[in-house]
Write an enzyme that holds these catalytic residues in place. Structure first.
Site, PDB file in Angstrom:
ATOM      1  N   PHE A  87     -31.969 -18.137  22.465  1.00  0.00           N
ATOM      2  CA  PHE A  87     -32.917 -18.902  21.662  1.00  0.00           C
ATOM      3  C   PHE A  87     -33.935 -17.955  21.057  1.00  0.00           C
ATOM      4  O   PHE A  87     -34.473 -17.094  21.751  1.00  0.00           O
ATOM      5  CB  PHE A  87     -33.637 -19.943  22.524  1.00  0.00           C
ATOM      6  CG  PHE A  87     -34.740 -20.657  21.801  1.00  0.00           C
ATOM      7  CD1 PHE A  87     -34.461 -21.703  20.938  1.00  0.00           C
ATOM      8  CD2 PHE A  87     -36.065 -20.277  21.965  1.00  0.00           C
ATOM      9  CE1 PHE A  87     -35.470 -22.351  20.251  1.00  0.00           C
ATOM     10  CE2 PHE A  87     -37.080 -20.926  21.279  1.00  0.00           C
ATOM     11  CZ  PHE A  87     -36.781 -21.967  20.423  1.00  0.00           C
TER      12      PHE A  87
ATOM     13  N   ARG B 262     -53.840 -26.724  26.182  1.00  0.00           N
ATOM     14  CA  ARG B 262     -52.607 -25.960  26.386  1.00  0.00           C
ATOM     15  C   ARG B 262     -51.468 -26.930  26.648  1.00  0.00           C
ATOM     16  O   ARG B 262     -51.457 -27.638  27.660  1.00  0.00           O
ATOM     17  CB  ARG B 262     -52.757 -24.981  27.552  1.00  0.00           C
ATOM     18  CG  ARG B 262     -53.728 -23.846  27.253  1.00  0.00           C
ATOM     19  CD  ARG B 262     -53.270 -23.046  26.054  1.00  0.00           C
ATOM     20  NE  ARG B 262     -53.974 -21.771  25.956  1.00  0.00           N
ATOM     21  CZ  ARG B 262     -53.777 -20.922  24.985  1.00  0.00           C
ATOM     22  NH1 ARG B 262     -52.907 -21.195  24.020  1.00  0.00           N
ATOM     23  NH2 ARG B 262     -54.442 -19.790  24.959  1.00  0.00           N
TER      24      ARG B 262
ATOM     25  N   ALA C 281     -57.914 -14.636  23.251  1.00  0.00           N
ATOM     26  CA  ALA C 281     -56.691 -13.836  23.267  1.00  0.00           C
ATOM     27  C   ALA C 281     -55.746 -14.346  22.201  1.00  0.00           C
ATOM     28  O   ALA C 281     -55.878 -15.469  21.727  1.00  0.00           O
ATOM     29  CB  ALA C 281     -56.021 -13.909  24.633  1.00  0.00           C
TER      30      ALA C 281
ATOM     31  N   GLU D 238     -58.880 -11.364  17.249  1.00  0.00           N
ATOM     32  CA  GLU D 238     -58.968 -12.592  18.045  1.00  0.00           C
ATOM     33  C   GLU D 238     -60.411 -12.906  18.430  1.00  0.00           C
ATOM     34  O   GLU D 238     -60.802 -14.071  18.488  1.00  0.00           O
ATOM     35  CB  GLU D 238     -58.089 -12.486  19.284  1.00  0.00           C
ATOM     36  CG  GLU D 238     -56.599 -12.470  18.985  1.00  0.00           C
ATOM     37  CD  GLU D 238     -56.105 -13.736  18.296  1.00  0.00           C
ATOM     38  OE1 GLU D 238     -56.614 -14.836  18.578  1.00  0.00           O
ATOM     39  OE2 GLU D 238     -55.180 -13.627  17.464  1.00  0.00           O
TER      40      GLU D 238
ATOM     41  N   GLU E 235     -61.633 -16.533  17.203  1.00  0.00           N
ATOM     42  CA  GLU E 235     -61.859 -17.583  18.192  1.00  0.00           C
ATOM     43  C   GLU E 235     -63.327 -17.807  18.537  1.00  0.00           C
ATOM     44  O   GLU E 235     -63.694 -18.908  18.931  1.00  0.00           O
ATOM     45  CB  GLU E 235     -61.061 -17.286  19.458  1.00  0.00           C
ATOM     46  CG  GLU E 235     -59.565 -17.383  19.223  1.00  0.00           C
ATOM     47  CD  GLU E 235     -58.739 -17.298  20.492  1.00  0.00           C
ATOM     48  OE1 GLU E 235     -59.313 -17.248  21.606  1.00  0.00           O
ATOM     49  OE2 GLU E 235     -57.496 -17.294  20.376  1.00  0.00           O
TER      50      GLU E 235
ATOM     51  N   GLU F 136     -43.885  -9.559  28.599  1.00  0.00           N
ATOM     52  CA  GLU F 136     -45.185  -9.709  27.960  1.00  0.00           C
ATOM     53  C   GLU F 136     -46.194  -8.711  28.513  1.00  0.00           C
ATOM     54  O   GLU F 136     -46.346  -8.545  29.715  1.00  0.00           O
ATOM     55  CB  GLU F 136     -45.738 -11.126  28.148  1.00  0.00           C
ATOM     56  CG  GLU F 136     -47.072 -11.308  27.436  1.00  0.00           C
ATOM     57  CD  GLU F 136     -47.680 -12.678  27.626  1.00  0.00           C
ATOM     58  OE1 GLU F 136     -48.469 -13.092  26.768  1.00  0.00           O
ATOM     59  OE2 GLU F 136     -47.373 -13.338  28.635  1.00  0.00           O
TER      60      GLU F 136
ATOM     61  N   GLU G 298     -54.586 -23.140  12.066  1.00  0.00           N
ATOM     62  CA  GLU G 298     -54.543 -24.580  11.790  1.00  0.00           C
ATOM     63  C   GLU G 298     -54.206 -25.414  13.017  1.00  0.00           C
ATOM     64  O   GLU G 298     -54.540 -26.597  13.072  1.00  0.00           O
ATOM     65  CB  GLU G 298     -53.578 -24.886  10.654  1.00  0.00           C
ATOM     66  CG  GLU G 298     -52.125 -24.614  10.971  1.00  0.00           C
ATOM     67  CD  GLU G 298     -51.208 -24.905   9.803  1.00  0.00           C
ATOM     68  OE1 GLU G 298     -50.046 -25.258  10.073  1.00  0.00           O
ATOM     69  OE2 GLU G 298     -51.631 -24.792   8.646  1.00  0.00           O
TER      70      GLU G 298
ATOM     71  N   GLU H 229     -55.305 -24.544  16.130  1.00  0.00           N
ATOM     72  CA  GLU H 229     -56.273 -24.204  17.181  1.00  0.00           C
ATOM     73  C   GLU H 229     -57.492 -25.104  17.091  1.00  0.00           C
ATOM     74  O   GLU H 229     -58.040 -25.317  16.011  1.00  0.00           O
ATOM     75  CB  GLU H 229     -56.736 -22.746  17.043  1.00  0.00           C
ATOM     76  CG  GLU H 229     -55.775 -21.728  17.548  1.00  0.00           C
ATOM     77  CD  GLU H 229     -56.341 -20.317  17.462  1.00  0.00           C
ATOM     78  OE1 GLU H 229     -56.204 -19.600  18.466  1.00  0.00           O
ATOM     79  OE2 GLU H 229     -56.889 -19.935  16.414  1.00  0.00           O
TER      80      GLU H 229
END
Length: 179
Positions: A14, A63, A75, A92, A96, A119, A138, A140
């Site tokens: 995927f 989330r 982040a 960021e 943010e 990661e 858009e 967030e």
């Protein structure tokens, strides 16, 4: 203990916006094979923004994976795998929080889930914050609030803050700066 591990095949299952999911066929000690999951992530950066009075700016956001709001340090994902973490952290911070800084210092590098994901998050501390403006994506929706570090440590120990990058970063900040 397995002494020899060899990847025989990696098959993309995927391709997503943030992650790619693979199944790896692995040979162990030359005598049997197993299938391991692997999630490829392009990386991220995070920032611990410290105000002049020593408080830390935190973002509250929904989330989807948890179906609730969380309290986190700012982040975001790297724009490309080779983007410098410092550049991403700076972007960021402004996007943010609505602040920028010319004083970002490396704090730690995190590997979030080493059992199945690559990661990597580079974390910085931002001081001497300069007011700017938020540039939210858009999708967030972020609330911003400054907290004393002691209150954030209490929120970690009570379970209110569970996000791994936030827990690790705040505790590393407390250790490094003796707070």
């Amino acid at each position: 203990m397995s002494e020899k591990i060899k990847r025989l095949n990696r098959e993309l299952k995927f391709k997503g916006k943030i992650i790619d999911f693979y199944q790896d066929t692995m040979e162990i000690n030359g005598d049997h094979t197993v299938i391991w999951d692997f999630i490829k992530h392009k990386g991220a950066a995070a920032v611990v923004p410290v105000t002049d009075d020593g408080k830390i700016l935190m973002v509250r956001q929904y989330r989807n994976a948890l179906d609730r709001y969380t309290l986190e340090i700012p982040a975001g994902a790297l724009d490309a795998e080779d983007e410098p973490g410092l550049l991403c952290a700076s972007r960021e911070l402004e996007e943010e929080t609505g602040y920028r800084s010319e004083n970002l210092e490396r704090l730690i590098t995190l590997r979030t889930t080493v059992a199945f994901c690559n990661e990597r998050i580079e974390v910085y501390v931002a001081k001497d914050l300069i007011p700017s403006r938020q540039h939210l994506d858009e999708d967030e929706f972020i609330d911003l609030k400054a907290y004393p570090l002691d209150e954030l440590k209490e929120k970690i120990l009570s379970g209110e803050i569970e996000d791994a990058k936030t827990v690790a970063s705040l505790m590393a900040y407390a250790v490094k700066y003796g707070k």
